[in-house]
Design an enzyme around this catalytic site. Structure first.
Site, PDB file in Angstrom:
ATOM      1  N   ALA A 232       0.920  -1.201   0.119  1.00  0.00           N
ATOM      2  CA  ALA A 232      -0.094  -0.012  -0.035  1.00  0.00           C
ATOM      3  C   ALA A 232       1.015   1.179   0.004  1.00  0.00           C
ATOM      4  O   ALA A 232       1.712   1.152   0.503  1.00  0.00           O
ATOM      5  CB  ALA A 232      -0.956  -0.026   1.303  1.00  0.00           C
ATOM      6  N   LYS A 233       0.549   2.306  -0.700  1.00  0.00           N
ATOM      7  CA  LYS A 233       1.033   3.500  -0.704  1.00  0.00           C
ATOM      8  C   LYS A 233       1.295   3.970   0.712  1.00  0.00           C
ATOM      9  O   LYS A 233       2.468   4.595   1.010  1.00  0.00           O
ATOM     10  CB  LYS A 233       0.200   4.711  -1.473  1.00  0.00           C
ATOM     11  CG  LYS A 233       0.348   4.557  -2.937  1.00  0.00           C
ATOM     12  CD  LYS A 233       1.533   5.037  -3.504  1.00  0.00           C
ATOM     13  CE  LYS A 233       1.410   5.257  -5.057  1.00  0.00           C
ATOM     14  NZ  LYS A 233       1.451   3.888  -5.660  1.00  0.00           N
ATOM     15  N   SER A 234       0.074   3.872   1.604  1.00  0.00           N
ATOM     16  CA  SER A 234       0.584   4.438   2.858  1.00  0.00           C
ATOM     17  C   SER A 234       1.467   3.619   3.532  1.00  0.00           C
ATOM     18  O   SER A 234       2.309   4.141   4.305  1.00  0.00           O
ATOM     19  CB  SER A 234      -0.796   4.021   3.929  1.00  0.00           C
ATOM     20  OG  SER A 234      -1.099   2.727   3.620  1.00  0.00           O
ATOM     21  N   LYS A 235       1.884   2.338   3.340  1.00  0.00           N
ATOM     22  CA  LYS A 235       2.787   1.618   4.042  1.00  0.00           C
ATOM     23  C   LYS A 235       4.259   1.971   3.533  1.00  0.00           C
ATOM     24  O   LYS A 235       5.229   1.991   3.975  1.00  0.00           O
ATOM     25  CB  LYS A 235       2.624   0.082   3.633  1.00  0.00           C
ATOM     26  CG  LYS A 235       1.602  -0.267   4.485  1.00  0.00           C
ATOM     27  CD  LYS A 235       1.752  -1.295   5.824  1.00  0.00           C
ATOM     28  CE  LYS A 235       0.651  -1.614   6.702  1.00  0.00           C
ATOM     29  NZ  LYS A 235      -0.362  -2.018   5.898  1.00  0.00           N
ATOM     30  N   ARG A 236       3.968   2.523   2.189  1.00  0.00           N
ATOM     31  CA  ARG A 236       5.416   3.126   1.651  1.00  0.00           C
ATOM     32  C   ARG A 236       6.126   3.867   2.401  1.00  0.00           C
ATOM     33  O   ARG A 236       7.161   4.578   2.364  1.00  0.00           O
ATOM     34  CB  ARG A 236       5.248   3.571  -0.027  1.00  0.00           C
ATOM     35  CG  ARG A 236       4.948   2.422  -0.886  1.00  0.00           C
ATOM     36  CD  ARG A 236       4.619   2.941  -2.201  1.00  0.00           C
ATOM     37  NE  ARG A 236       5.116   2.023  -2.976  1.00  0.00           N
ATOM     38  CZ  ARG A 236       5.892   2.315  -4.160  1.00  0.00           C
ATOM     39  NH1 ARG A 236       6.203   3.410  -4.413  1.00  0.00           N
ATOM     40  NH2 ARG A 236       6.142   1.425  -4.966  1.00  0.00           N
TER      41      ARG A 236
END
Ligand code: GLU
Length: 300
Positions: A232-236
């Protein structure tokens, strides 16, 4: 018998977008490209792909570089920033335009929503007034990519569609910039995530139009969440933990299918990277498109 042809010295590169800290997927790409270059006595360059100013996160280029250093992934030469290289992209675009291979396109993302590729709407002229993107007209041919890890892949360029080389907001597109930079930097080997395999036929078509050499390609598996979902982008934005560099380098080696011994985790990052170079077996990655992160990555 002729004299054996002197093979060009290997030049590899890692090309992160500074839109957040280094994450597990980009660590795997960095380590894979580093090991492939160094195990062949090659150079390894780092290039910051910071053209999309809206997505660039202040401070993240510096943080990525510090992390690479802490993980003992030392680069050669100066770091190139794409934002400082726009004159090169402008020149390449001019060249493509002089060849008659580009056209202006007024389609918005919404106009194209229902189509998988680009249907060629503005090939004979923009449909609307106002700002236009610039597209590269692809031919109706198949492009074969001889990927060192993923094997031969064939793509119908018409299905991929005419690719944007300059966006409506004037920003040069990744597809053009990457081709220009890899050529001008003398990159012989592109080793990167398999999420970019689909972009490769466009890049080869652009190289051919610009009369650049095509580098060798090796697409590494994409790292997914433990459940198999796309990272996920958020995890990135959750950077990897530089305090745990040795453990995380070993995990990246495992994801690269390199089977490091368990006790390697106790070594310094430099020793682990050295082990990786001495034992690099890219063939273990043959046809591996996707690997799952270990369970503990969700809790970061
Ligand atoms: N900047 C791209 C990314 O971070 C990688 C481009 C490439 O390796 O060709 O996904």
């Amino acid at each position: 018998m002729g004299t054996p042809e002197k093979t060009k010295q290997y030049v590899g590169r890692f090309a992160p977008s500074p839109t957040g800290s280094l994450h597990l997927g980009s660590l795997v790409a960095a380590l894979g490209s580093y090991l492939d270059a160094r195990s062949q006595g090659g150079r390894w360059l780092v290039r910051m792909e910071d053209l999309d100013r809206a997505r660039v996160l202040k401070g993240s280029a510096g943080s990525i570089l510090r992390t690479l250093e802490l993980f003992a992934l030392h680069w050669d030469g100066v770091i190139e920033y794409q934002s400082a290289r726009t004159a090169h992209y402008a020149q390449a675009l001019e060249h493509l335009t002089a060849l008659g291979t580009t056209f202006e396109c007024s389609c918005s993302r919404r106009d194209l929503e229902s189509d998988s590729g680009y249907p060629g709407t503005c090939r004979s002229g923009p449909r609307r007034s106002g700002p236009t993107a610039m597209r590269f007209r692809v031919e109706d041919v198949a492009v074969r990519v001889e990927d060192r890890l993923q094997g031969p892949c064939s793509f119908l360029l018409r299905e991929r569609g005419d690719v944007i080389v300059r966006r409506r907001d004037g920003v040069f597109a990744y597809q053009l910039a990457v081709v220009v930079d890899d050529a001008l930097q003398g990159v012989t080997d592109v080793v990167r995530g398999a999420d970019l395999l689909d972009s490769t036929p466009w890049q080869i078509a652009l190289q051919q139009a610009l009369r650049y050499a095509t580098p060798r390609y090796a697409h590494l598996p994409v790292v997914t969440e433990p459940g198999g979902e796309k990272l996920a982008k958020s995890k990135r934005s959750v950077g990897i933990d530089a305090q745990a560099a040795s453990r995380q380098l070993c995990e990246a080696l495992v994801l690269l299918q390199q089977q490091p011994p368990a006790e390697l985790q106790l070594e310094s990052p430099a020793a682990i990277v050295e082990w990786g170079c001495a034992n690099w077996r890219p063939e273990l990655l043959n046809a591996v498109r996707e690997v799952r992160a270990g369970d503990h990555w969700t809790s970061v």
